[in-house]
Design an enzyme around this catalytic site. Sequence first.
Site, short mmCIF file in Angstrom:
data_model
loop_
_atom_site.label_atom_id
_atom_site.label_comp_id
_atom_site.label_asym_id
_atom_site.label_seq_id
_atom_site.Cartn_x
_atom_site.Cartn_y
_atom_site.Cartn_z
N TYR A 123 -1.40 -0.67 10.35
CA TYR A 123 -1.61 -1.14 8.98
C TYR A 123 -0.46 -0.65 8.08
O TYR A 123 0.12 -1.43 7.32
CB TYR A 123 -2.96 -0.62 8.49
CG TYR A 123 -3.21 -0.77 7.01
CD1 TYR A 123 -3.68 -1.97 6.48
CD2 TYR A 123 -3.01 0.31 6.13
CE1 TYR A 123 -3.93 -2.09 5.12
CE2 TYR A 123 -3.27 0.19 4.78
CZ TYR A 123 -3.72 -1.02 4.27
OH TYR A 123 -3.97 -1.14 2.93
N SER B 161 0.86 -1.19 0.00
CA SER B 161 0.00 0.00 0.00
C SER B 161 0.89 1.23 0.00
O SER B 161 2.00 1.22 0.57
CB SER B 161 -0.87 0.02 1.26
OG SER B 161 -1.52 1.27 1.37
P1 NAP Z 1 -11.52 -5.57 0.92
O1 NAP Z 1 -12.48 -5.04 -0.09
O2 NAP Z 1 -11.78 -5.31 2.38
O3 NAP Z 1 -11.37 -7.16 0.68
C1 NAP Z 1 -10.54 -7.90 1.53
C2 NAP Z 1 -10.52 -9.34 1.08
O4 NAP Z 1 -9.61 -10.06 1.92
C3 NAP Z 1 -11.85 -10.05 1.19
O5 NAP Z 1 -11.95 -10.97 0.11
C4 NAP Z 1 -11.73 -10.83 2.51
O6 NAP Z 1 -12.51 -12.02 2.56
C5 NAP Z 1 -10.26 -11.18 2.48
N1 NAP Z 1 -9.64 -11.46 3.77
C6 NAP Z 1 -9.57 -10.67 4.87
N2 NAP Z 1 -8.88 -11.27 5.84
C7 NAP Z 1 -8.51 -12.49 5.36
C8 NAP Z 1 -7.80 -13.59 5.90
N3 NAP Z 1 -7.31 -13.56 7.15
N4 NAP Z 1 -7.63 -14.69 5.13
C9 NAP Z 1 -8.13 -14.74 3.86
N5 NAP Z 1 -8.80 -13.73 3.30
C10 NAP Z 1 -9.00 -12.62 4.05
O7 NAP Z 1 -10.04 -5.03 0.65
P2 NAP Z 1 -9.35 -4.31 -0.64
O8 NAP Z 1 -9.54 -2.87 -0.50
O9 NAP Z 1 -9.73 -5.01 -1.87
O10 NAP Z 1 -7.81 -4.60 -0.28
C11 NAP Z 1 -7.09 -5.67 -0.83
C12 NAP Z 1 -5.62 -5.41 -0.56
O11 NAP Z 1 -5.25 -4.15 -1.10
C13 NAP Z 1 -5.26 -5.37 0.93
O12 NAP Z 1 -4.02 -5.98 1.15
C14 NAP Z 1 -5.17 -3.87 1.20
O13 NAP Z 1 -4.32 -3.58 2.26
C15 NAP Z 1 -4.60 -3.38 -0.12
N6 NAP Z 1 -4.83 -1.96 -0.39
C16 NAP Z 1 -6.10 -1.46 -0.53
C17 NAP Z 1 -6.26 -0.10 -0.76
C18 NAP Z 1 -7.62 0.54 -0.92
O14 NAP Z 1 -7.70 1.79 -0.92
N7 NAP Z 1 -8.69 -0.22 -1.06
C19 NAP Z 1 -5.15 0.74 -0.84
C20 NAP Z 1 -3.89 0.19 -0.69
C21 NAP Z 1 -3.75 -1.17 -0.47
P3 NAP Z 1 -14.06 -12.02 3.10
O15 NAP Z 1 -14.82 -11.14 2.15
O16 NAP Z 1 -14.47 -13.44 3.02
O17 NAP Z 1 -14.01 -11.48 4.48
#
Ligand code: NAP
Length: 248
Positions: free
Chosen positions: A157, A143
């Site tokens: 985080y 991130s």
């Molecule tokens: P999200 O919409 O909250 O989705 C998270 C996903 O991870 C869901 O499929 C969830 O499964 C799964 N998950 C959570 N804990 C888990 C575990 N312990 N084991 C297996 N699966 C797990 O998140 P996102 O925004 O797409 O983020 C994805 C990645 O991008 C993360 O690493 C985040 O830090 C990174 N990121 C996001 C952003 C942003 O602005 N969105 C920015 C920078 C980086 P369930 O649905 O079954 O709970």
Amino acid sequence: MDKIAIITGSSKGIGAATAVRLASDGYDICVNYLSNEVAAKNIVETVKTYGVNAISVKADISSEKEVDMLFQTVDLKLGKPFALVNNAGILFQQSPVVEMTAERINKVLMTNVTGYFLCCKEAIRRMSTKNGGQGGVIVNVSSAASRIGSGGEYVDYAASKGAIDTFTKGLADEVASDNIRVMSIRPGIIATDIHSKGGEPDRAERLAPMVPLKRAGSAEEVAQAILWLASSQASYITGSTLDVTGGR
Ligand code: NAP
């Protein structure tokens, strides 16, 4: 080359978009998720419309036992993975560091750091040409928080993502001779549900004006970059970190 990919946390958000994007490029897909079975099965159905094989596997990546089970299931149902996208990540309610409990900090680190190590370990065992594998690619979803620090929001985080950037460089050096490339990608402000977990569902809208491109990114835009890093077009890239941030 057998194109098989495991995308952790791909029931929604960036992971789901990546599963679909990799399927469109001919990868068989393992959709991993933590709890949302319905969403995971829906992504599997979408992925299959590209004519590839796909399965969903419920496994908590912070658990060694469940990560073992995840990879053994993929062995049995799809085959040896060529690509691992370490994407599953969590954050908690926005909070200053002085109010963070050890329980909270450890939970973030167990998922966002230990979970990435565990999945890489299992992937490398299967990908390494020294073990008779075909080589492979690992993309760790970090991130921009690792650069920005997320003060006042979730420094735990941000620190976990800093660890992933360092992990990526070290691991890339370790496994280059196994014919495995390892990269990390740093999304900026991407419109997904993760912001609700921090207690601010509209965070992406609030911060969009601060981005040089004046908007939040989409999960699909991150997925495109992951697909490119995993592809042979990025064959001389390893140990690198790519910002997908609209310039922030
Ligand atoms: P999200 O919409 O909250 O989705 C998270 C996903 O991870 C869901 O499929 C969830 O499964 C799964 N998950 C959570 N804990 C888990 C575990 N312990 N084991 C297996 N699966 C797990 O998140 P996102 O925004 O797409 O983020 C994805 C990645 O991008 C993360 O690493 C985040 O830090 C990174 N990121 C996001 C952003 C942003 O602005 N969105 C920015 C920078 C980086 P369930 O649905 O079954 O709970």
